[in-house]
Design an enzyme around this catalytic site. Structure first.
Site: not given
Ligand code: ATP
Length: 892
Positions: A282, A326, A634, A638, A700
């Site tokens: 599991i 930017d 910034d 914005d 597994n």
């Protein structure tokens, strides 16, 4: 305390501070020691014990504990003690992992902790807001979160949004004069600023009156901005998937047990086998390992200067299809130097480098003295009047405090021998309309020695030209006629075409009686003086980063408030845009319908002269077209775009607190290349998570199938419970962790971005898990059968061979998991952690097989060399059987 009633000097005395010099560092330290950090008490992390105990409350683990108790009662002391030891070690490992995840999340929070600008030892310094003490003098401006309770001493157009305190979201105007009246309501304390509130306009300076739990916010005692700690989509998906996997594992385990019992195996043995198998198969630890892998990746990102504020961003980064960045400071160096000046039809060149105030002025090739060139001198003077920047010498370098654009204008003025001290003798500043990206200009109202008042404005030349009715030409004010406009426009095109940022300067005489309510009134009917052009070189690494993004199927878009020509020239240098039709400016944008914007968004590479509000529209248009958008910013304005973007990115150095709070990623160095690095890391982390999911689940599947096959075929148990638990602990655990630290495949930035809705098992992963898992199970069983046929009387021998084959098959298979293509596609020594994990897992297995004491515990026996040939030969099959198809495909 009634600080609101006190005068400036009284505040100073009461808090034993100096408004000119602030506190000394020693005094601040002393006060911090005495009164404690400026923090609100946080919710505590769960104690180590609680986390440790939590490791054992898993249902299957509880069943296993019960089973060991029963086996102890039945006299199987060694078995039960060994299993018990493994459970404890498992628990300790789980505990360590969880702690590590907690710690790194905590570290993240501290990294993005707010800072404040404080006056210490006579200098403005950025300090952690937690280090603020009462008596500190703080400065802040629009976009900053207030770090403590402050009595204001200076407020320029200051507005503060106090919804965190009062619930009222309309910003409150603040001032610095004393107030009358005892205990006014918080909302009425107009000369105080409170911790946790937000400056939305203007700027202010004040003295800290209270910190930490003594602030008004501390009184309310609600924690503000705790870093969000929600689960990532992948974690959520894995959790759902986990439930399905648990169901499947349980079903198969029960099948093994039932068939085993039917085939005549002992009930008790089958039950213990079943529980061990369930614990091993599991994948209950998967979400925890994913968290660890995510947070380890986050640490690597931090080293690359990308600070992740939300874990989910790590995943989304890998899906990014567009990066909107930017220009100024992110793609360029933000190291501005004025190289050109123009006024009255004359054009000067200015020599010099960076911010060093040394340089000469030339008209054509002839050196001129700026003080003799009247219009140049006036242009430089007014450029310096409307300016806050300060020049400092740090070691051998000149650096700017304040806005780099203004720093360039200051440096140019200094080169002409103009200084601020000298100006302050002639001019006094009366009022200011600060710069904002929407107006793209800034104005100071000043009075000269004769009492004449002026509005002095500087800003974007195209905007200023529109607001000017006159132009200064040969020291006379002339009507700004078409002819003059044409000449100005041509000069602007020339300068901007050379990638220079151009700033125009203008003025307007005012009467003594004129009162100005708003910027609009001051910034109209002006007289243009001239323009200054400054270079801002691109950062050297940006071009390469943009090219790499392109290869990775990610488009880069430059967004700037700068002039179209300037933007176009820089974009050209960076290999971003070649066609004029790929460049849009704010004006064109405002005339577009939503639909037109969406189709333009598909090819536009540069948006020039846009205001922050346009950014939101750009994000939305791109998202409508199905893009996953990363957007930088910034300023306060914005924030909406940053929030709306799939990955909101704030600047670490120049960014306001508002932008940072809205973001999911902060660039500590403001560089564009950092975004690229973060995307790459994001892709890598996701791939690594896929790698270890693949490894763990295939293992597994192998473990369950070998048991199931044996039971169906009516054979003895190929593995005993303690061996299964051992494989789960050692062979599964260590290499999986090492996969989480794997380096990216070479082509990780050459693939297209992953689709955000793509499932974990997409791109053939499910098939790989099932096929390899099946082969691992089959190989183990075959080795067991061969060994059992040769040593029919010795089940332990055959079981040891099966155990060794299972471990070896997994340890070989782990190398296959490193590549999407094939085990042969990568250098197996490329991940030294993995080599170490594999070698130590292997040696531990050898120890279990050969050390007599361990043999008793693990039911093993020493193998002859011939058997190792069998183990390796068969163990390699699951990995290499299907590797051939890689070459077949490659040859095509
Ligand atoms: P970005 O950072 O988005 O690439 P930007 O820095 O050019 O763009 P803004 O800071 O909004 O964007 O500036 C827009 C325009 O305003 C600039 O092109 C310039 O003409 C003008 N400007 C910039 N700084 C100042 C300032 N301090 N004073 C006056 N005008 C300014």
């Amino acid at each position: 305390m009634n600080f609101h009633e006190l005068k400036r000097e009284e505040v100073e005395t009461k808090l034993q501070t100096s408004i000119q010099r602030g506190l000394t560092t020693e005094e601040a330290e002393r006060r911090k020691r005495q009164y404690g950090k400026n923090e609100l008490t946080e919710e505590k992390l769960p104690s180590a014990w609680v986390v440790f105990i939590r490791q054992f409350k898993d249902f299957m683990v509880l069943v296993l504990i019960a089973a060991t108790v029963i086996s102890a009662l039945m006299g199987e002391y060694i078995d039960s003690a060994a299993i018990f030891a493994i459970i404890i070690i498992n628990g300790v490992l789980g505990f360590l992992q969880e702690r590590r995840a907690e710690k790194s999340l905590q570290a993240l929070k501290e990294l993005s902790a707010p800072q404040s600008l404080a006056l210490r030892d006579g200098e403005w310094k950025k300090i952690q807001s937690a280090d603020i003490v009462a008596g500190d003098v703080l400065k802040f401006s629009a976009g900053d979160r207030i770090g403590a309770d402050i009595r204001l001493l200076e407020a320029i157009n200051l507005e503060i949004e106090e919804s965190a305190m009062t619930g009222e979201s309309v910003p409150v105007e603040k001032h610095a004069s004393p107030l009358k009246g005892e205990n006014p309501a918080l909302a009425d304390m107009k000369n105080m600023a409170f911790m946790g509130t937000l400056a939305t306009r203007g700027s202010g300076i004040g003295v800290v009156t209270a910190t930490g739990m003594k602030t008004a916010m501390g009184n309310i005692a609600s924690m503000l901005q705790t870093a969000q700690r929600s689960e990532t989509p992948l974690q959520r998906r894995l959790e759902q998937l986990g439930k399905i996997l648990i169901g499947a594992a349980l079903f198969l385990t029960v099948l093994v047990v039932v068939i085993g019992i039917i085939q005549g195996h002992e009930l008790y043995t089958m039950l213990l086998t079943g529980v061990s198998l369930a614990v091993a198969a599991i994948p209950e630890g998967l979400p925890a390992i994913v968290t660890v892998a995510l947070s380890l990746g986050v640490q690597r990102m931090i080293r690359q200067k990308a600070i992740v504020r939300q874990l989910a961003a790590v995943e989304t980064l890998g899906c990014t299809t567009v990066i909107c960045s930017d220009k100024t400071g992110t793609m360029t160096q933000n190291q501005m130097t004025v190289t050109d000046a123009w006024s009255s039809g004359k054009h000067w060149k200015i020599s010099g480098k960076g911010y060093e105030p040394k340089g000469k002025f030339f008209e054509g090739t002839k050196e001129v003295s700026p003080s003799e060139e009247k219009s140049l001198y006036q242009l430089l003077t007014f450029g310096l009047l409307c300016n806050h920047a300060e020049l400092k010498k740090k070691e051998k370098e000149f650096v700017i405090q304040g806005d780099p654009t203004e720093g360039a204008l200051l440096t140019a003025a200094l080169k002409a021998g103009l200084g601020r001290e000298q100006l302050s003798k002639t001019f006094t500043v009366e009022q200011e309309f600060p710069f904002d990206s929407k107006r793209k200009m800034m104005t100071m109202i000043v009075k000269d020695a004769q009492g004449q008042r002026f509005a002095v404005t500087k800003g974007a030349p195209d905007v200023l030209m529109g607001k000017s009715d006159y132009i200064l030409w040969e020291e006379k004010r002339q009507v700004f006629s078409k002819l003059y406009r044409k000449e100005t426009e041509e000069m602007l095109q020339t300068l901007a075409g050379r990638a220079l940022r151009v700033i125009a300067v203008a003025y307007k005489p005012l009467r003594a009686t004129d009162t100005l309510q708003d910027a609009e009134q001051a910034e109209s009917g002006m007289t243009l003086i001239g323009m200054q052009g400054m270079i801002d070189p691109p950062r050297p690494e940006v071009k390469q980063a943009i090219a790499e993004c392109k290869q990775a199927g990610i488009r880069t878009i430059m967004i700037t408030g700068d002039h179209k020509e300037t933007a176009a020239a820089i974009a050209g240098d960076l290999g971003l845009a070649h066609r004029q039709s790929d460049i849009l400016d704010g004006q064109a944008l405002s005339g577009m319908t939503e639909k037109e914007m969406e189709s333009a968004a598909e090819h536009t590479a540069v948006y020039a002269r846009v205001s922050p509000e346009d950014k939101l529209k750009i994000v939305k248009a791109l998202q409508k077209k199905g893009h996953i958008v990363a957007m930088t910013g910034d300023g306060v304005n914005d924030a909406p775009a940053i929030k709306a973007a799939d990955i909101g990115i704030a600047m670490g150095i120049t960014g306001t607190d508002v932008a940072k709070e809205a973001s999911s990623l902060v660039l500590a160095n403001d560089h564009f290349a950092t975004i690229k690095a973060a995307v790459e890391e994001g892709r890598n982390i996701y791939e690594n998570i896929r790698k270890f999911i693949r490894y763990l689940l295939a293992s597994n599947v192998g473990e369950i199938l070998v048991m199931l096959f044996a039971m169906v075929l009516g054979m003895p148990l190929p593995l005993v419970p303690i061996q299964i638990l051992w494989v789960n602990l050692v062979t599964d655990g260590l290499p999986a962790l090492a996969l989480g630290l794997d380096k990216p495949e070479e082509d990780v930035m050459k693939r297209p971005p992953r689709h955000p809705k793509e499932g974990v098992f997409a791109r053939g992963l499910a098939w790989k898990i099932i096929s390899r898992g099946f082969l691992i199970g089959a190989a183990t069983l075959i080795a067991f059968i061969i060994a059992y046929q040769q040593h029919a009387d010795n089940l332990v021998y055959a079981q040891t061979v099966a155990f060794a084959t299972l471990v070896t098959a997994q340890l070989i298979h782990v190398f296959d998991c490193r590549s999407e293509k094939s085990v042969l596609a990568r250098n197996p020594f490329g991940n030294m952690y993995l080599i170490a994990a594999v070698v130590s897992s292997f040696l531990l297995m050898v120890a279990v097989i050969y050390i007599p004491q361990l043999q008793t515990i693990f039911h093993t026996t020493a193998l002859a060399p011939r058997e190792w040939l069998l183990v390796f030969g068969i163990g390699a099959i699951p990995t290499f059987l299907l590797a051939g198809s890689f070459f077949a495909r490659k040859r095509k």
